[in-house]
Design a protein around this motif. Structure first.
Motif, PDB file in Angstrom:
ATOM      1  N   ARG A  85      -8.770   1.632   4.154  1.00 59.98           N
ATOM      2  CA  ARG A  85      -8.698   0.517   3.738  1.00 59.98           C
ATOM      3  C   ARG A  85      -8.433   0.667   2.162  1.00 59.98           C
ATOM      4  NH1 ARG A  85     -14.653   0.381   4.055  1.00 59.98           N
ATOM      5  NH2 ARG A  85     -14.654  -0.191   5.971  1.00 59.98           N
ATOM      6  N   GLY A  86      -8.148  -0.120   1.288  1.00 58.37           N
ATOM      7  CA  GLY A  86      -7.952   0.190   0.087  1.00 58.37           C
ATOM      8  C   GLY A  86      -6.458   0.264  -0.419  1.00 58.37           C
ATOM      9  N   TRP A  87      -6.352   0.698  -1.537  1.00 64.02           N
ATOM     10  CA  TRP A  87      -5.129   1.254  -2.242  1.00 64.02           C
ATOM     11  C   TRP A  87      -4.184   2.203  -1.625  1.00 64.02           C
ATOM     12  CZ3 TRP A  87      -6.052   2.627  -7.909  1.00 64.02           C
ATOM     13  CH2 TRP A  87      -7.117   3.892  -7.958  1.00 64.02           C
ATOM     14  N   LYS A  88      -5.102   3.183  -0.811  1.00 61.57           N
ATOM     15  CA  LYS A  88      -4.387   4.382  -0.049  1.00 61.57           C
ATOM     16  C   LYS A  88      -4.133   4.041   1.450  1.00 61.57           C
ATOM     17  CE  LYS A  88      -6.377   8.049  -1.470  1.00 61.57           C
ATOM     18  NZ  LYS A  88      -6.918   9.321  -1.652  1.00 61.57           N
ATOM     19  N   GLN A  89      -4.505   2.846   1.993  1.00 61.83           N
ATOM     20  CA  GLN A  89      -4.330   2.744   3.571  1.00 61.83           C
ATOM     21  C   GLN A  89      -3.088   3.148   4.399  1.00 61.83           C
ATOM     22  OE1 GLN A  89      -5.742  -1.105   4.106  1.00 61.83           O
ATOM     23  NE2 GLN A  89      -3.888  -2.099   3.525  1.00 61.83           N
ATOM     24  N   HIS A  90      -2.046   3.274   3.289  1.00 60.51           N
ATOM     25  CA  HIS A  90      -0.703   3.723   4.085  1.00 60.51           C
ATOM     26  C   HIS A  90      -0.516   5.246   3.699  1.00 60.51           C
ATOM     27  CE1 HIS A  90      -0.135   3.575  -0.453  1.00 60.51           C
ATOM     28  NE2 HIS A  90       0.931   4.085  -0.267  1.00 60.51           N
TER      29      HIS A  90
END
Length: 194
Positions: A85-90
């Motif tokens: 999760r969060g801003w680096k989940q991709h």
């Protein structure tokens, strides 16, 4: 997913997901690495508890590990570390270690491509790798896999000897990579049938 693959020298290895019962094989693999190679690993994998933790991290599902075996011996270890999760989940981080005697045979490329498939299945959009500046061969392999050098942080990390090293971050956009691979295959098929 057990896959028997042929290497450039004609030898074969099996690539498969790491299992909990691989602890002894994994520990033996890391202890057999040349000290020079272990200098650039994130953790001291000559400690059994560190190897146990690596295998245990797979239970969360956020770390996917694969190994290559020659007979019963691990000869390469690779991991894809996913953000939940969060801003680096991709984004996922790829890690790869190949025993010296199996380098320059295409095994690193085969292992990385397996992790690409896992990343695509997990809907990862970008894959990153980090390494220290002296890891020239590793940078070359990742360039062949579609990565480009994104940034360098001078004296940012320490190797296991305590010496400061520059950290290089390389990045690969999976959508662009798959598009390039599809284009290559379409061109290759066309040329071959011509």
């Amino acid at each position: 997913m057990d896959k028997q693959v042929n290497l450039k020298d004609g030898s074969t290895v099996v690539i498969r997901p790491m299992a909990e019962n691989d602890l002894d094989r994994s520990f033996a693999f890391f202890r057999a690495l040349a000290e020079q190679d272990r200098n650039y690993l994130r953790r001291d994998v000559t400690q059994r508890e560190v190897v146990e933790e690596r295998i245990g991290a797979m239970q969360s599902g956020r770390v996917k590990r694969i190994v290559a075996l020659d007979g019963d011996q691990i000869v390469a270890d690779a991991a894809l570390e996913l953000e939940s999760r969060g801003w680096k989940q991709h984004v996922a981080e790829l890690r790869l270690v190949v025993a010296r005697e199996y380098r320059r045979k295409g095994l690193g490329l085969l292992m990385a491509r397996e992790l690409y498939s896992i990343a695509a299945g997990a809907q990862v959009e970008e894959v990153v790798v980090t390494m220290m500046r002296p890891q020239i061969a590793a940078r070359s392999i990742f360039r062949k896999l579609g990565f480009h050098e994104e940034t360098l942080l001078a004296d940012y990390v320490k190797d296991v000897t305590g010496r400061k090293q520059d950290l290089i971050l390389m990045r690969c956009d999976l959508a662009a990579l798959w598009s390039e691979l599809e284009d290559f295959m379409a061109t290759w098929d066309w040329q071959r049938t011509r």
